[in-house]
Design a protein around this motif. Sequence first.
Motif, PDB file in Angstrom:
ATOM      1  N   TYR A 250       0.906  -1.274  -0.032  1.00 20.52           N
ATOM      2  CA  TYR A 250       0.200  -0.105   0.110  1.00 20.52           C
ATOM      3  C   TYR A 250       0.988   1.083   0.167  1.00 20.52           C
ATOM      4  O   TYR A 250       1.910   1.557   0.946  1.00 20.52           O
ATOM      5  CB  TYR A 250      -0.845  -0.156   1.267  1.00 20.52           C
ATOM      6  CG  TYR A 250      -1.736  -1.254   1.301  1.00 20.52           C
ATOM      7  CD1 TYR A 250      -3.209  -1.139   0.699  1.00 20.52           C
ATOM      8  CD2 TYR A 250      -1.616  -2.492   1.932  1.00 20.52           C
ATOM      9  CE1 TYR A 250      -4.067  -2.010   0.842  1.00 20.52           C
ATOM     10  CE2 TYR A 250      -2.232  -3.193   2.074  1.00 20.52           C
ATOM     11  CZ  TYR A 250      -3.667  -3.251   1.709  1.00 20.52           C
ATOM     12  OH  TYR A 250      -4.492  -4.535   1.587  1.00 20.52           O
ATOM     13  N   THR A 303      -3.474   5.241  -1.698  1.00 17.96           N
ATOM     14  CA  THR A 303      -3.612   4.348  -0.700  1.00 17.96           C
ATOM     15  C   THR A 303      -5.013   3.547  -0.945  1.00 17.96           C
ATOM     16  O   THR A 303      -5.232   2.322  -0.814  1.00 17.96           O
ATOM     17  CB  THR A 303      -3.477   4.788   0.776  1.00 17.96           C
ATOM     18  OG1 THR A 303      -2.160   5.549   0.865  1.00 17.96           O
ATOM     19  CG2 THR A 303      -3.481   3.680   1.747  1.00 17.96           C
ATOM     20  N   ILE A 307      -6.489  -0.184  -1.603  1.00 13.64           N
ATOM     21  CA  ILE A 307      -7.548  -0.964  -0.864  1.00 13.64           C
ATOM     22  C   ILE A 307      -8.553  -1.548  -1.690  1.00 13.64           C
ATOM     23  O   ILE A 307      -8.903  -2.546  -1.582  1.00 13.64           O
ATOM     24  CB  ILE A 307      -8.053   0.106   0.547  1.00 13.64           C
ATOM     25  CG1 ILE A 307      -6.903   0.486   1.239  1.00 13.64           C
ATOM     26  CG2 ILE A 307      -9.168  -0.477   1.092  1.00 13.64           C
ATOM     27  CD1 ILE A 307      -7.223   1.552   2.049  1.00 13.64           C
ATOM     28  N   ARG A 321      -2.141  -2.809   6.269  1.00 13.54           N
ATOM     29  CA  ARG A 321      -1.027  -2.380   5.663  1.00 13.54           C
ATOM     30  C   ARG A 321       0.209  -2.606   6.503  1.00 13.54           C
ATOM     31  O   ARG A 321       0.296  -2.252   7.308  1.00 13.54           O
ATOM     32  CB  ARG A 321      -0.974  -0.597   5.547  1.00 13.54           C
ATOM     33  CG  ARG A 321       0.201  -0.156   4.531  1.00 13.54           C
ATOM     34  CD  ARG A 321       0.461   1.343   4.625  1.00 13.54           C
ATOM     35  NE  ARG A 321       1.290   2.200   3.997  1.00 13.54           N
ATOM     36  CZ  ARG A 321       2.580   1.933   4.144  1.00 13.54           C
ATOM     37  NH1 ARG A 321       3.285   1.361   5.226  1.00 13.54           N
ATOM     38  NH2 ARG A 321       3.348   2.423   3.247  1.00 13.54           N
TER      39      ARG A 321
END
Length: 386
Positions: A250, A303, A307, A321
């Motif tokens: 991530y 990020t 996800i 993460r």
Amino acid sequence: MTVLSQNLTADLPMDLPVVDLDVFLNHPRGSPGVQAECVKAAKALITYGALVLHDSRVSEEDNSTFLDLLEDYFAQPEEDLKKDERPELSYQIGVTLENTEKPKCAVDEPCLRVIERLEPSERPLDITAHDPDPKCRFFWRMVETPPYKTEFPGLNAANITPEAPHIKERWGPIMNQWGTSMKDAVEGLTEMAAVGLGLPAGTFKDAGRYGPHLLAPTASDLVKYSHQDTILAGFHTDLNFLTIHGRSRYPGLHIWARNTGKRIPVKIPSGNNLLVQAGKQLEHMTGGLIKAGFHEVVVNDKTLAVIEARKRALPDRPLVRISSTFFWHLSSDHDLTPIPVLAEQAREVRVQQFNLGKDEGEEVEYLPMKVGEQVQSELKHIALMV
């Protein structure tokens, strides 16, 4: 002329330099190619406080196996994780749960002044009212036992292996495999940096032979902490000598290069590459010629995109993460004092920076002390030691 002086007026690229450890390992130490690569490593650490290290011995598969293990570990209920907590050892072994470690820069005046000197658009997310970081961490020691009795036993405690059946059998082999890869890589870099700074190759490596090195995966629960601009790890520097990272799944790590004042989103190229950052012990030993690199970890738009992609592709995997991190330390009983020739270069660079309009703040006095004393002082600042 110092190794930095010729770069002071140049427009610096925003991508971190890539240093090839293979060149150092596979060619004669005195060859021009090796010498040039070593100088490149030293310049990168002085200029950016960070670099990308290429090491063909490093396996992306080992990193992936490691990340899977740590996702499984941190997906356990909190009551199971707490069994591995050791606050009486300043959390220097086992697990540190979320909302424990505080970002030093939230209250540290010199650090706050660093933020003030940045352009507003390049500043980190605001940590002045920030609670302790919502991240967890596990410390797994990767050490060579010293042939003497250390003055700092609390910084050199025995490892803890989690008890859960689906974790326990995999834990030691996977942690040691990945930890050894990163330890070998960063120790090679310590030799390259020493040569590039005009020192004997073993200067730093020998000083860290018995260091309390830590494989230190950090975990952030992306189910609980997945809002845009959530601070997972507030603006800070690392207290150790060098920090090395494998690729995280991530994005979200930002670093600040010493001579740009710019926030740089970190991108580690795929393949046999690792990120290395300078820490406070290296800053101290070089008298400030190399500065510990500031960084933060936040939830940003990239990020969030990963996800969502992970949810679709791997719906049964934990959304955690993991930072694949290793803290390389000098030996706790080593006398930490600036190397005179480097401290003199640091003073020259400071004057050059000032003449270019780059104010680095008040001059730091690097007092002689044991490495263990330096570590204990830093741990108190981040609320891990009373």
